[in-house]
Motif scaffolding. Structure first.
Motif, PDB file in Angstrom:
ATOM      1  N   ALA A  97       0.839  -1.195   0.000  1.00 51.63           N
ATOM      2  CA  ALA A  97       0.000   0.000   0.000  1.00 51.63           C
ATOM      3  C   ALA A  97       0.875   1.247   0.000  1.00 51.63           C
ATOM      4  CB  ALA A  97      -0.904   0.000   1.222  1.00 51.63           C
ATOM      5  N   PHE A  98       0.506   2.217  -0.830  1.00 53.24           N
ATOM      6  CA  PHE A  98       1.231   3.476  -0.924  1.00 53.24           C
ATOM      7  C   PHE A  98       0.267   4.637  -0.728  1.00 53.24           C
ATOM      8  CE2 PHE A  98       3.398   0.466  -3.789  1.00 53.24           C
ATOM      9  CZ  PHE A  98       4.660   0.448  -3.205  1.00 53.24           C
ATOM     10  N   LEU A  99       0.811   5.734  -0.260  1.00 56.58           N
ATOM     11  CA  LEU A  99       0.004   6.927  -0.057  1.00 56.58           C
ATOM     12  C   LEU A  99      -0.169   7.669  -1.373  1.00 56.58           C
ATOM     13  CD1 LEU A  99      -1.367   8.750   2.125  1.00 56.58           C
ATOM     14  CD2 LEU A  99       0.766  10.058   2.138  1.00 56.58           C
ATOM     15  N   LEU A 100      -1.407   7.886  -1.771  1.00 57.34           N
ATOM     16  CA  LEU A 100      -1.695   8.703  -2.946  1.00 57.34           C
ATOM     17  C   LEU A 100      -1.726  10.185  -2.574  1.00 57.34           C
ATOM     18  CD1 LEU A 100      -2.568   9.056  -5.908  1.00 57.34           C
ATOM     19  CD2 LEU A 100      -4.928   8.641  -5.167  1.00 57.34           C
ATOM     20  N   ALA A 101      -2.394  10.533  -1.482  1.00 67.05           N
ATOM     21  CA  ALA A 101      -2.478  11.925  -1.028  1.00 67.05           C
ATOM     22  C   ALA A 101      -2.988  11.950   0.409  1.00 67.05           C
ATOM     23  CB  ALA A 101      -3.410  12.728  -1.922  1.00 67.05           C
ATOM     24  N   PRO A 102      -2.485  12.863   1.241  1.00 66.21           N
ATOM     25  CA  PRO A 102      -2.843  12.883   2.665  1.00 66.21           C
ATOM     26  C   PRO A 102      -4.145  13.636   2.950  1.00 66.21           C
ATOM     27  CG  PRO A 102      -1.163  14.513   2.250  1.00 66.21           C
ATOM     28  CD  PRO A 102      -1.391  13.810   0.947  1.00 66.21           C
TER      29      PRO A 102
END
Length: 386
Positions: free
Chosen positions: A317-322
């Motif tokens: 899992a990766f962060l797309l936007a906070p």
């Protein structure tokens, strides 16, 4: 409007891994650019037809045969936005579908949220909905206790509408249930069954969607499960992936009156996908599937994504936007949830594919001065894939 600050001028994503104990990661993060400010698609303050008109589900778009667009971000009183294009979407005030709030859990007709749209022949649309039976709403059925959620009995159901008016009607009782709980309802039920499903996509001879199970009694606890049906049978043909193969999904009230059909399902993501998958799309340029969800990791909230070559094996899992979800904090500010990815130029009538530029649709909770309130907007951010 809340300004998101310096982060949105940078190239994303900043890499945050769910389950940091994993020693080896086979995938690399994609790189995205996100517009600094959103476009408002629906404003609660300016456009609501009544106080209950809120975007309460991920946005789903449908291109009619005449090229016009209908968009639904469902509430249990389901309404649509429509227009000649995405540039002029406007709300239609009439309620196009609504459950009967039946006190009988076996008919699967309490409240439902239409969350997946599937084109059929002759301008017809199959809708798949998250149906919620809440014993707390029906007098004397369940006593209020200390735990939450309580007396919450969940299922996925099928409806049909004409693409012109989107007035969905539940299929007959013997055909409407897609998946339910492993057991029949009783007053000791806390949370059981399936809720909130992704959009439906097509690959080869099959259609797929992902749904969340609340049935913690199953071996792997709560999580996301993959469903599949042949194109030739998009109502009765749905199966869920369990132990590496597709099997009939749970049905607590079979039409023939027999004992409940039971099944377990494999949880997607090897523990990395910890939130409810809201959107499933095909990244054509990378030949990858991609899902998005909102969650908090180590007190950092955001929209996360994972990719897959085959819908079964998923990346980290990766962060797309906070963009912070509204739960897990008591601070007063704007929050975001129900992420959905839509490429306005997709040739698919249900917008299952994306190119190098697309939109991230979300519900914005306007809780800067008071929380919670009904004040929610539907907004979209433009996203570019490097």
């Amino acid at each position: 409007m809340m300004r998101m600050g310096r982060w949105n001028t940078l190239v994303w994503p900043v890499l945050l891994l769910l389950m940091m104990s994993r020693a080896e990661i086979a995938s690399e993060p994609l790189r995205f650019r996100i517009s600094p400010e959103p476009e408002v698609v629906y404003s609660y303050e300016r456009q609501r037809c009544d106080w209950r008109m809120i975007p309460d589900s991920p946005a789903r778009a449908y291109r009619r045969q005449d090229g016009s667009v209908a968009l639904i971000a469902a509430h249990f009183r389901n309404r649509v936005l429509e227009g000649s294009s995405f540039a002029d979407l406007h709300p239609r005030c009439s309620v196009v579908s609504q459950g009967k709030e039946s006190a009988d859990p076996s008919v699967f007709d309490d409240r439902f949220w239409v969350q997946s749209l599937i084109p059929l022949d002759g301008g017809r649309v199959l809708g798949l909905a998250s149906q919620e039976f809440s014993g707390l709403r029906h007098d004397g059925l369940c006593a209020k206790g200390a735990g939450r959620p309580e007396c919450w009995y969940l299922s996925l159901v099928a409806l049909e509408a004409n693409e012109r008016d989107f007035s969905f009607t539940l299929l007959p009782r013997n055909r409407r249930l897609i998946a339910g709980s492993n057991k029949r309802f009783d007053t000791s039920t806390k949370a059981a069954g399936f809720l909130t499903l992704s959009n439906t996509v097509f690959d080869g001879e099959h259609a797929y969607f992902v749904a969340w199970t609340e049935d913690a009694a199953k071996p792997d606890g709560r999580g996301n499960c993959l469903f599949r049906a042949p194109r030739s049978d998009l109502v009765a043909g749905w199966q869920v992936m369990g132990e590496g193969r597709f099997v009939p999904p749970p049905n607590p009230y079979p039409a023939d009156g027999r004992n409940p059909v039971q099944a377990t399902c494999d949880r997607l993501g090897n523990g990395d996908i910890t939130g409810k998958i809201r959107s499933l799309i095909r990244l054509e340029s990378r030949k990858l599937w991609m899902v998005v969800w909102s969650t908090r990791v180590n007190d950092i909230g955001g929209i996360y994504y994972a990719t897959s070559p085959d819908l079964r094996n998923w990346s980290a899992a990766f962060l797309l936007a906070p963009f912070e979800p509204p739960w897990g904090t008591s601070e007063k500010k704007a929050y975001y949830d129900y992420p959905s990815i839509i490429d306005h130029d997709s040739p698919s009538p249900v917008f299952q594919t994306v190119g190098s530029t697309f939109y991230l649709y979300m519900t914005r909770f306007n809780w800067q001065s008071k929380r919670p309130t009904m004040n929610r907007d539907l907004v979209r951010f433009e996203v570019s894939l490097d």
